[in-house]
Design a protein around this motif. Structure first.
Motif, short mmCIF file in Angstrom:
data_model
loop_
_atom_site.label_atom_id
_atom_site.label_comp_id
_atom_site.label_asym_id
_atom_site.label_seq_id
_atom_site.Cartn_x
_atom_site.Cartn_y
_atom_site.Cartn_z
N ALA A 436 0.83 -1.20 0.00
CA ALA A 436 0.00 0.00 0.00
C ALA A 436 0.87 1.26 0.00
CB ALA A 436 -0.93 -0.01 1.21
N VAL A 437 1.94 1.24 0.78
CA VAL A 437 2.87 2.37 0.81
C VAL A 437 3.51 2.56 -0.57
CG1 VAL A 437 5.07 3.18 1.74
CG2 VAL A 437 3.34 2.23 3.27
N CYS A 438 3.92 1.47 -1.21
CA CYS A 438 4.57 1.57 -2.53
C CYS A 438 3.62 2.15 -3.57
CB CYS A 438 5.05 0.20 -2.97
SG CYS A 438 6.50 -0.40 -2.08
N GLY A 439 2.36 1.73 -3.53
CA GLY A 439 1.38 2.29 -4.46
C GLY A 439 1.21 3.78 -4.26
N ALA A 440 1.14 4.21 -2.99
CA ALA A 440 0.99 5.63 -2.69
C ALA A 440 2.21 6.43 -3.16
CB ALA A 440 0.77 5.82 -1.19
N VAL A 441 3.40 5.88 -2.96
CA VAL A 441 4.62 6.57 -3.38
C VAL A 441 4.68 6.68 -4.91
CG1 VAL A 441 7.14 6.36 -3.49
CG2 VAL A 441 5.94 5.98 -1.32
N THR A 442 4.32 5.62 -5.60
CA THR A 442 4.32 5.66 -7.07
C THR A 442 3.41 6.77 -7.58
OG1 THR A 442 4.69 3.27 -7.16
CG2 THR A 442 3.89 4.32 -9.17
#
Length: 474
Positions: A436-442
């Motif tokens: 979820a964090v990676c999606g938000a950062v992308t």
């Protein structure tokens, strides 16, 4: 291939002054962004080098994942508990991650072909060592040390990707890098299938049969690389590129994203068999009959992820992929809670497929990001392309190293989860939060609206035109 190249002095090609290039396997002029050069000469040479790079990297991945197979042969007589086995398969991941940094720069120092030959021959060391120690009564410390030697196979990925990145033009990097990495990744399920074959036919007391198969394959890969691959003279040794890449925030943002894709792929590949044995009480043979499926599918779709990124933009594909990985992880958590093996397998294999797609899309983003940075800094044409190649090649080593450490984290998370609760569910919950964090950062860094659009407009001279995200196409 001197007949296919234009000789230049070291200073003209950007190499070290006074450093002579000798031998018939050095190419002194290489400009893949020139469409005429690419069509007439470059594409044929690049494809040949890609083919033999894939072979060498494939075997490197097999040796890197060797101990995910060896632990299936380690019955009670070996005296290693489940927690010890998870740590054992984590050791090659740790060593491989560390080695990826020097392996990246070895291509520039020694030449891509030369280093491919050397790194292939080096795979004989962990293979022979494993053959010596795979017997009951060997100390756990010895097993750890020998498992760590297999990490040299993980280093092969970094040098191979850096080398192939230099051969291809930006417009084709997604497919080429995806094919190179995917062909290498298939080494994981191949050695797992071989382990299944040996256990199913010769029994769990014959691990050396797996190792005996790989010795001639290692020699074959080294010989073919020596005969058919090339070194690129323009890929000069440039330690400053590593420093410059490390200073760019995008290197570390992409490392964060690559932990979620490649770290998941390699971590799950190494741990899958142990998870099935410990959470669903599968025998080694039953586990081995299932573990190869996920890594195989994840490897096969990696070039597809690169191709989709070439067409639609790596950032878009990566964002959608992280959303899908979150959903698949939710399925795995549900299946773990209700102890449903069929549902677990569906969710876990879907995760493997998605890690493969994400591997392809994230690695496609790297050269695009650095070329976009060059344009934003006023460069154009070959100057921008050269800048992008220089920094993206260096960044790949750093990003690949951090990504591989993600595999270590996954195995340690499983070790802790099974040690404290007897289930992998807490580990999967942690992985879900990370995706979820990676999606938000992308989305925030590469796809978010007005701020990114203004910077893109300033870069391409279209300020005031229709806004678009700065890195949406990388």
């Amino acid at each position: 291939m001197t007949a296919e190249a234009t000789a230049k002095t070291p200073s003209e090609r950007g190499g070290e002054p006074g450093r002579a290039r000798r031998g018939g396997r050095w190419i002194e002029h290489w400009d893949p962004e020139d469409e005429g050069f690419w069509r007439e000469t470059g594409e044929r040479i690049a494809r040949r080098n890609l083919a033999f790079s894939v072979l060498s990297e494939h075997i490197g991945f097999s040796i890197w994942s060797l101990w995910s197979v060896m632990v299936l042969f380690m019955g009670p007589e070996y005296g290693v508990d489940p927690a010890g086995k998870f740590f054992l398969v984590a050791m090659p991941t740790l060593v491989g991650a560390v080695l990826r940094v020097p392996y990246t720069f070895a291509v520039a120092r020694f030449g891509g072909r030369n280093w491919t030959v050397f790194s292939a021959v080096l795979l004989l060391v962990p293979t022979a060592a494993a053959a010596v120690v795979m017997t009951p009564g060997t100390s756990y410390t010895t097993f750890l040390l020998v498992a760590g030697l297999a990490g040299v196979g993980g280093g092969n990925f970094a040098s191979s990707m850096t080398n192939i990145n230099s051969f291809y033009p930006l417009r084709k990097k997604g497919w080429a890098l995806g094919l190179n990495a995917g062909g290498g990744n298939i080494g994981v399920p191949v050695i797992q299938l071989l382990g299944l074959l040996v256990i199913g036919t010769a029994g769990a007391a014959q691990p050396r049969l797996v190792l005996a198969v790989y010795v001639p394959l290692i020699v074959l890969a080294a010989v073919l690389a020596a005969l058919f691959m090339d070194n690129l003279g323009p890929v000069a040794n440039d330690t400053g590129a590593a420093v410059d890449a490390a200073r760019e925030r995008h290197t570390w943002v992409m490392a964060l994203l690559y932990v979620g894709t490649f770290g998941s792929f390699i971590g799950y590949s190494f741990a899958f068999g142990l998870v099935l044995q410990n959470q669903f009480a599968r025998t080694p043979l039953q586990a081995a009959s299932l573990t190869f499926i996920g890594p195989l599918l994840g490897s096969l779709v990696r070039p597809v992820g690169g191709r989709l990124a070439d067409r639609f933009g790596g950032a878009r594909i990566t964002l959608g992929n992280y959303g899908a990985m979150s959903l698949a992880t939710g399925v795995v958590i549900y299946a773990s809670a209700v102890r449903s093996l069929p549902v677990f397998l569906v969710g876990f294999i879907a995760l493997f497929v998605l890690t493969g797609l994400g591997n392809g899309s994230t690695f496609k983003m790297i050269p695009g990001i650095f070329q976009a940075l060059a344009v934003r800094r006023g460069m154009a044409g070959e100057e921008a392309a050269a800048y992008g190649r220089r920094l993206s090649g260096a960044a790949m080593g750093l990003i690949g190293a951090v990504g591989a450490l993600g595999g270590l984290g996954i195995n340690l998370a499983f070790r802790e989860a099974f040690g404290t609760t007897g289930s992998g569910t807490p580990a999967f919950v942690a992985f879900l939060a990370y995706y979820a964090v990676c999606g938000a950062v992308t989305w925030a860094v590469y796809l978010r609206g007005p701020a990114g659009a203004r910077s893109a407009a300033r870069a391409d001279g279209t300020e005031g035109a229709e806004a678009r995200p700065a890195y949406a196409e990388v």
